[in-house]
Write a protein that holds these residues in place. Structure first.
Motif, mmCIF file in Angstrom:
data_model
loop_
_atom_site.group_PDB
_atom_site.id
_atom_site.type_symbol
_atom_site.label_atom_id
_atom_site.label_comp_id
_atom_site.label_asym_id
_atom_site.label_seq_id
_atom_site.Cartn_x
_atom_site.Cartn_y
_atom_site.Cartn_z
ATOM 1 N N ASN A 11 41.252 15.579 39.455
ATOM 2 C CA ASN A 11 42.098 16.598 39.405
ATOM 3 C C ASN A 11 43.552 16.074 39.020
ATOM 4 O O ASN A 11 43.956 16.968 37.981
ATOM 5 N N ALA A 12 44.005 15.160 39.255
ATOM 6 C CA ALA A 12 45.152 14.436 38.428
ATOM 7 C C ALA A 12 44.997 14.467 36.980
ATOM 8 O O ALA A 12 45.914 14.686 36.085
ATOM 9 N N LEU A 13 43.826 13.585 36.654
ATOM 10 C CA LEU A 13 43.346 13.584 35.256
ATOM 11 C C LEU A 13 43.619 14.860 34.379
ATOM 12 O O LEU A 13 43.752 15.112 32.990
ATOM 13 N N ALA A 14 42.761 15.888 35.078
ATOM 14 C CA ALA A 14 42.650 17.016 34.529
ATOM 15 C C ALA A 14 43.994 17.880 34.310
ATOM 16 O O ALA A 14 44.259 18.319 33.110
ATOM 17 N N VAL A 20 49.947 16.973 28.995
ATOM 18 C CA VAL A 20 50.751 16.183 28.036
ATOM 19 C C VAL A 20 49.492 15.345 27.386
ATOM 20 O O VAL A 20 49.508 14.643 26.362
ATOM 21 N N GLY A 21 48.025 15.211 27.716
ATOM 22 C CA GLY A 21 47.069 14.805 27.188
ATOM 23 C C GLY A 21 46.815 13.382 27.825
ATOM 24 O O GLY A 21 47.504 12.861 28.570
ATOM 25 N N LEU A 22 45.678 12.933 27.440
ATOM 26 C CA LEU A 22 45.194 11.694 27.958
ATOM 27 C C LEU A 22 45.135 10.487 26.811
ATOM 28 O O LEU A 22 44.841 10.724 25.825
ATOM 29 N N ASN A 23 45.350 9.263 27.448
ATOM 30 C CA ASN A 23 45.155 8.218 26.547
ATOM 31 C C ASN A 23 43.606 7.767 26.371
ATOM 32 O O ASN A 23 42.979 8.477 27.502
ATOM 33 N N GLU A 24 43.135 6.794 25.682
ATOM 34 C CA GLU A 24 41.687 6.685 25.723
ATOM 35 C C GLU A 24 41.218 5.925 26.886
ATOM 36 O O GLU A 24 40.362 6.392 27.205
ATOM 37 N N ALA A 27 40.884 9.032 29.251
ATOM 38 C CA ALA A 27 39.904 9.779 28.964
ATOM 39 C C ALA A 27 38.603 9.161 29.272
ATOM 40 O O ALA A 27 37.569 9.897 29.934
ATOM 41 N N LYS A 28 38.207 7.788 29.378
ATOM 42 C CA LYS A 28 36.942 7.260 29.575
ATOM 43 C C LYS A 28 36.761 7.510 31.004
ATOM 44 O O LYS A 28 36.065 7.363 31.574
ATOM 45 N N GLU A 29 37.812 7.146 31.855
ATOM 46 C CA GLU A 29 37.919 7.049 33.365
ATOM 47 C C GLU A 29 37.640 8.457 33.678
ATOM 48 O O GLU A 29 36.592 8.645 34.512
ATOM 49 N N GLN A 30 38.368 9.660 33.110
ATOM 50 C CA GLN A 30 37.853 10.973 33.454
ATOM 51 C C GLN A 30 36.416 11.181 33.309
ATOM 52 O O GLN A 30 35.863 11.747 33.995
ATOM 53 N N SER A 31 35.947 10.846 32.090
ATOM 54 C CA SER A 31 34.531 11.279 31.849
ATOM 55 C C SER A 31 33.527 10.601 32.945
ATOM 56 O O SER A 31 32.523 10.873 33.378
#
Length: 77
Positions: A11-14, A20-24, A27-31
């Motif tokens: 939820n925090a990453l979403a 503000v967007g995610l760094n690389e 984004a990998k962690e979220q995936s």
């Protein structure tokens, strides 16, 4: 079910992605977290469906054949 800390991280990453967007790395962690969540959800849903029997108003078992085949493969049934 995933541990609460992993759900909170998803939820925090979403939220961060929306704001503000995610760094690389994020984004990998979220995936990876989303993949783990979906695998856990699907496994849980399949376990639930293995215990389901559908009965019509007359009391006849009308469970779909596809579900019956899955249930018969399960050694617990």
């Amino acid at each position: 079910m995933l541990p609460k800390d992993k759900l909170n991280r998803i939820n925090a990453l979403a939220n961060k992605a929306k704001k503000v967007g995610l760094n690389e790395a994020e984004a990998k962690e979220q995936s990876a977290l989303r993949k783990e969540y979906l695998e856990t959800f699907r496994s849980s849903m399949l376990t639930t469906l293995k215990g389901v029997t559908i009965v019509d108003p007359k009391g006849n078992d009308v469970t779909p054949e596809k579900l019956k085949k899955i249930q018969n493969k399960d050694p617990l049934h």
